[in-house]
Design a protein around this motif. Structure first.
Motif, PDB file in Angstrom:
ATOM      1  N   VAL A 142      16.896   5.228  -2.202  1.00 15.89           N
ATOM      2  CA  VAL A 142      15.686   6.011  -2.433  1.00 15.89           C
ATOM      3  C   VAL A 142      15.481   6.958  -1.253  1.00 15.89           C
ATOM      4  CG1 VAL A 142      14.538   4.238  -3.837  1.00 15.89           C
ATOM      5  CG2 VAL A 142      14.229   4.234  -1.358  1.00 15.89           C
ATOM      6  N   CYS A 143      14.614   7.939  -1.455  1.00 17.20           N
ATOM      7  CA  CYS A 143      14.251   8.864  -0.382  1.00 17.20           C
ATOM      8  C   CYS A 143      13.142   8.235   0.467  1.00 17.20           C
ATOM      9  CB  CYS A 143      13.802  10.186  -0.979  1.00 17.20           C
ATOM     10  SG  CYS A 143      12.373  10.026  -2.071  1.00 17.20           S
ATOM     11  N   ALA A 144      12.755   8.889   1.542  1.00 16.90           N
ATOM     12  CA  ALA A 144      11.797   8.316   2.492  1.00 16.90           C
ATOM     13  C   ALA A 144      10.428   8.044   1.860  1.00 16.90           C
ATOM     14  CB  ALA A 144      11.652   9.224   3.712  1.00 16.90           C
ATOM     15  N   VAL A 145       9.876   9.007   1.143  1.00 15.53           N
ATOM     16  CA  VAL A 145       8.556   8.803   0.549  1.00 15.53           C
ATOM     17  C   VAL A 145       8.619   7.703  -0.506  1.00 15.53           C
ATOM     18  CG1 VAL A 145       6.745   9.871  -0.861  1.00 15.53           C
ATOM     19  CG2 VAL A 145       7.661  11.085   1.119  1.00 15.53           C
ATOM     20  N   GLU A 146       9.672   7.695  -1.330  1.00 18.02           N
ATOM     21  CA  GLU A 146       9.823   6.644  -2.333  1.00 18.02           C
ATOM     22  C   GLU A 146       9.986   5.275  -1.669  1.00 18.02           C
ATOM     23  OE1 GLU A 146      12.459   5.619  -6.322  1.00 18.02           O
ATOM     24  OE2 GLU A 146      12.760   7.521  -5.277  1.00 18.02           O
ATOM     25  N   PHE A 147      10.664   5.247  -0.529  1.00 14.37           N
ATOM     26  CA  PHE A 147      10.806   4.007   0.229  1.00 14.37           C
ATOM     27  C   PHE A 147       9.427   3.503   0.668  1.00 14.37           C
ATOM     28  CE2 PHE A 147      11.179   1.877   4.355  1.00 14.37           C
ATOM     29  CZ  PHE A 147      12.064   0.858   4.050  1.00 14.37           C
ATOM     30  N   LEU A 148       8.620   4.384   1.246  1.00 16.23           N
ATOM     31  CA  LEU A 148       7.282   3.992   1.698  1.00 16.23           C
ATOM     32  C   LEU A 148       6.404   3.562   0.530  1.00 16.23           C
ATOM     33  CD1 LEU A 148       6.725   6.760   4.386  1.00 16.23           C
ATOM     34  CD2 LEU A 148       7.085   4.309   4.810  1.00 16.23           C
ATOM     35  N   VAL A 149       6.490   4.281  -0.593  1.00 16.61           N
ATOM     36  CA  VAL A 149       5.739   3.883  -1.786  1.00 16.61           C
ATOM     37  C   VAL A 149       6.177   2.493  -2.219  1.00 16.61           C
ATOM     38  CG1 VAL A 149       5.396   4.357  -4.247  1.00 16.61           C
ATOM     39  CG2 VAL A 149       5.269   6.230  -2.592  1.00 16.61           C
ATOM     40  N   GLY A 150       7.476   2.236  -2.217  1.00 13.81           N
ATOM     41  CA  GLY A 150       7.983   0.931  -2.614  1.00 13.81           C
ATOM     42  C   GLY A 150       7.563  -0.186  -1.677  1.00 13.81           C
ATOM     43  N   VAL A 151       7.610   0.090  -0.378  1.00 11.88           N
ATOM     44  CA  VAL A 151       7.215  -0.936   0.601  1.00 11.88           C
ATOM     45  C   VAL A 151       5.728  -1.254   0.454  1.00 11.88           C
ATOM     46  CG1 VAL A 151       6.831  -1.360   3.066  1.00 11.88           C
ATOM     47  CG2 VAL A 151       9.043  -0.501   2.271  1.00 11.88           C
ATOM     48  N   TYR A 152       4.889  -0.221   0.455  1.00  6.52           N
ATOM     49  CA  TYR A 152       3.449  -0.463   0.424  1.00  6.52           C
ATOM     50  C   TYR A 152       2.929  -0.752  -0.983  1.00  6.52           C
ATOM     51  CZ  TYR A 152       3.616   0.281   5.289  1.00  6.52           C
ATOM     52  OH  TYR A 152       3.934   0.116   6.618  1.00  6.52           O
ATOM     53  N   GLY A 153       3.725  -0.442  -2.009  1.00  9.38           N
ATOM     54  CA  GLY A 153       3.408  -0.834  -3.373  1.00  9.38           C
ATOM     55  C   GLY A 153       4.033  -2.173  -3.732  1.00  9.38           C
ATOM     56  N   THR A 155       7.193  -3.058  -4.150  1.00  9.26           N
ATOM     57  CA  THR A 155       8.347  -3.112  -5.051  1.00  9.26           C
ATOM     58  C   THR A 155       9.661  -3.074  -4.274  1.00  9.26           C
ATOM     59  OG1 THR A 155       8.340  -0.716  -5.387  1.00  9.26           O
ATOM     60  CG2 THR A 155       7.074  -2.058  -6.965  1.00  9.26           C
ATOM     61  N   ILE A 156       9.585  -2.790  -2.980  1.00  6.30           N
ATOM     62  CA  ILE A 156      10.757  -2.823  -2.104  1.00  6.30           C
ATOM     63  C   ILE A 156      10.487  -3.833  -0.999  1.00  6.30           C
ATOM     64  CG2 ILE A 156      12.119  -1.560  -0.381  1.00  6.30           C
ATOM     65  CD1 ILE A 156      11.808   0.957  -2.034  1.00  6.30           C
ATOM     66  N   ASP A 157      11.405  -4.768  -0.859  1.00  9.26           N
ATOM     67  CA  ASP A 157      11.331  -5.756   0.208  1.00  9.26           C
ATOM     68  C   ASP A 157      12.384  -5.399   1.246  1.00  9.26           C
ATOM     69  OD1 ASP A 157      10.560  -8.290   1.453  1.00  9.26           O
ATOM     70  OD2 ASP A 157      12.561  -8.962   0.847  1.00  9.26           O
ATOM     71  N   VAL A 158      11.989  -5.394   2.494  1.00 12.34           N
ATOM     72  CA  VAL A 158      12.923  -5.095   3.580  1.00 12.34           C
ATOM     73  C   VAL A 158      13.215  -6.388   4.322  1.00 12.34           C
ATOM     74  CG1 VAL A 158      13.395  -3.653   5.588  1.00 12.34           C
ATOM     75  CG2 VAL A 158      11.879  -2.798   3.792  1.00 12.34           C
ATOM     76  N   PRO A 159      14.402  -6.973   4.088  1.00  7.03           N
ATOM     77  CA  PRO A 159      14.742  -8.217   4.785  1.00  7.03           C
ATOM     78  C   PRO A 159      14.706  -8.020   6.303  1.00  7.03           C
ATOM     79  CG  PRO A 159      16.319  -7.748   3.029  1.00  7.03           C
ATOM     80  CD  PRO A 159      15.455  -6.530   3.185  1.00  7.03           C
ATOM     81  N   GLY A 160      14.296  -9.062   6.998  1.00 14.15           N
ATOM     82  CA  GLY A 160      14.275  -9.012   8.456  1.00 14.15           C
ATOM     83  C   GLY A 160      12.976  -8.510   9.051  1.00 14.15           C
ATOM     84  N   MET A 161      12.050  -8.065   8.217  1.00 11.56           N
ATOM     85  CA  MET A 161      10.759  -7.600   8.721  1.00 11.56           C
ATOM     86  C   MET A 161       9.846  -8.810   8.935  1.00 11.56           C
ATOM     87  SD  MET A 161      10.607  -4.286   9.026  1.00 11.56           S
ATOM     88  CE  MET A 161      12.208  -3.540   9.078  1.00 11.56           C
ATOM     89  N   PRO A 162       8.795  -8.630   9.731  1.00 13.38           N
ATOM     90  CA  PRO A 162       7.847  -9.725   9.941  1.00 13.38           C
ATOM     91  C   PRO A 162       7.252 -10.205   8.608  1.00 13.38           C
ATOM     92  CG  PRO A 162       7.417  -7.930  11.464  1.00 13.38           C
ATOM     93  CD  PRO A 162       8.454  -7.440  10.500  1.00 13.38           C
ATOM     94  N   ARG A 163       6.862 -11.450   8.570  1.00 12.99           N
ATOM     95  CA  ARG A 163       6.326 -12.050   7.346  1.00 12.99           C
ATOM     96  C   ARG A 163       5.102 -11.310   6.823  1.00 12.99           C
ATOM     97  NH1 ARG A 163       5.754 -17.759   8.905  1.00 12.99           N
ATOM     98  NH2 ARG A 163       7.736 -17.463   9.924  1.00 12.99           N
ATOM     99  N   ASP A 164       4.307 -10.739   7.718  1.00  3.70           N
ATOM    100  CA  ASP A 164       3.082 -10.064   7.284  1.00  3.70           C
ATOM    101  C   ASP A 164       3.285  -8.567   7.029  1.00  3.70           C
ATOM    102  OD1 ASP A 164       3.460  -9.355   9.918  1.00  3.70           O
ATOM    103  OD2 ASP A 164       1.370  -9.667  10.493  1.00  3.70           O
ATOM    104  N   PHE A 165       4.540  -8.144   6.842  1.00  2.00           N
ATOM    105  CA  PHE A 165       4.846  -6.734   6.549  1.00  2.00           C
ATOM    106  C   PHE A 165       5.202  -6.596   5.093  1.00  2.00           C
ATOM    107  CE2 PHE A 165       8.058  -3.385   5.977  1.00  2.00           C
ATOM    108  CZ  PHE A 165       7.335  -2.296   6.397  1.00  2.00           C
ATOM    109  N   PRO A 166       4.527  -5.750   4.358  1.00  2.00           N
ATOM    110  CA  PRO A 166       3.316  -5.033   4.754  1.00  2.00           C
ATOM    111  C   PRO A 166       2.096  -5.937   4.621  1.00  2.00           C
ATOM    112  CG  PRO A 166       3.885  -4.443   2.511  1.00  2.00           C
ATOM    113  CD  PRO A 166       4.959  -5.386   2.997  1.00  2.00           C
ATOM    114  N   SER A 167       1.055  -5.572   5.324  1.00  2.47           N
ATOM    115  CA  SER A 167      -0.163  -6.380   5.252  1.00  2.47           C
ATOM    116  C   SER A 167      -0.860  -6.150   3.913  1.00  2.47           C
ATOM    117  CB  SER A 167      -1.102  -6.022   6.401  1.00  2.47           C
ATOM    118  OG  SER A 167      -1.668  -4.739   6.198  1.00  2.47           O
ATOM    119  N   ASP A 168      -1.809  -7.002   3.606  1.00  2.00           N
ATOM    120  CA  ASP A 168      -2.538  -6.883   2.345  1.00  2.00           C
ATOM    121  C   ASP A 168      -3.454  -5.658   2.312  1.00  2.00           C
ATOM    122  OD1 ASP A 168      -1.346  -9.162   1.309  1.00  2.00           O
ATOM    123  OD2 ASP A 168      -2.922 -10.479   2.086  1.00  2.00           O
ATOM    124  N   ASP A 169      -3.917  -5.222   3.467  1.00  2.00           N
ATOM    125  CA  ASP A 169      -4.830  -4.086   3.548  1.00  2.00           C
ATOM    126  C   ASP A 169      -4.404  -3.203   4.726  1.00  2.00           C
ATOM    127  OD1 ASP A 169      -6.998  -2.389   3.136  1.00  2.00           O
ATOM    128  OD2 ASP A 169      -8.374  -3.643   4.302  1.00  2.00           O
TER     129      ASP A 169
END
Length: 180
Positions: A142-153, A155-169
């Motif tokens: 995906v592109c950068a904006v789609e990546f951010l949409v996926g992370v904060y929406g 739908t994209i999980d990034v292995p190795g990130m902290p457990r609270d990433f992304p936060s609920d709010d």
């Protein structure tokens, strides 16, 4: 390719930082130094928003008006990535300006770095590559904006990130464009 409005829907805390009328980034100067165009979704983000820091964790690095040449020079001379490459720690990824080389567009306060893989030649087809603080290299189609949409929406999980990433709010801070 997703629009900025889709990122704003996934990350509504960013909207107070939108710059009315745009930021007037000098793309010609930036691209002359960088040696390539950048993806149109990122250009739209950079025109609408200053540098964003999300949850005091993830920084999205956009060029500041008046500092485009500095941003481009930094992208071309990524010393950490160059050192990793010279040590053989990049899993066949190469730093830009090598063909298909990586250009950073974001980082976390834990040492994770978010890149574009500059191949194919069309910037709008570039993929996201994440180098985690654990030295894992993960490619996302995906592109950068789609990546951010996926992370904060979520739908994209990034292995190795902290457990609270992304936060609920997620909270968002926009950094000033003021050039001193």
């Amino acid at each position: 390719m997703l629009r900025i409005e889709e990122l704003e829907a996934a990350l509504p805390a960013m909207t107070p930082w939108r710059v009315p009328g745009g930021r007037s980034v000098d793309w010609a100067a930036l691209e002359a130094v960088l040696g390539t165009a950048l993806p149109s979704d990122f250009r739209a983000l950079a025109e609408a928003y200053p540098v964003l820091v999300i949850d005091d964790f993830l920084s999205v690095s956009v060029p500041r008006p008046g500092r485009e040449v500095s941003w481009a020079s930094g992208a071309r001379e990524d010393e950490i990535l160059q050192d990793l490459y010279e040590m053989g720690d990049t899993e066949d990824y190469v730093p830009y300006p090598h063909p298909g080389g990586l250009i950073s567009w974001g980082e976390s306060n834990s040492g994770d770095v978010f890149y574009w893989k500059t191949s194919p030649t069309d910037p709008d087809a570039w993929l996201v590559v994440v180098r985690t603080a654990n030295a894992d290299w993960i490619e996302f189609p995906v592109c950068a904006v789609e990546f951010l949409v996926g992370v904060y929406g979520r739908t994209i999980d990034v292995p190795g990130m902290p457990r609270d990433f992304p936060s609920d709010d997620p909270k968002v801070l926009g950094l000033s464009d003021r050039v001193d």
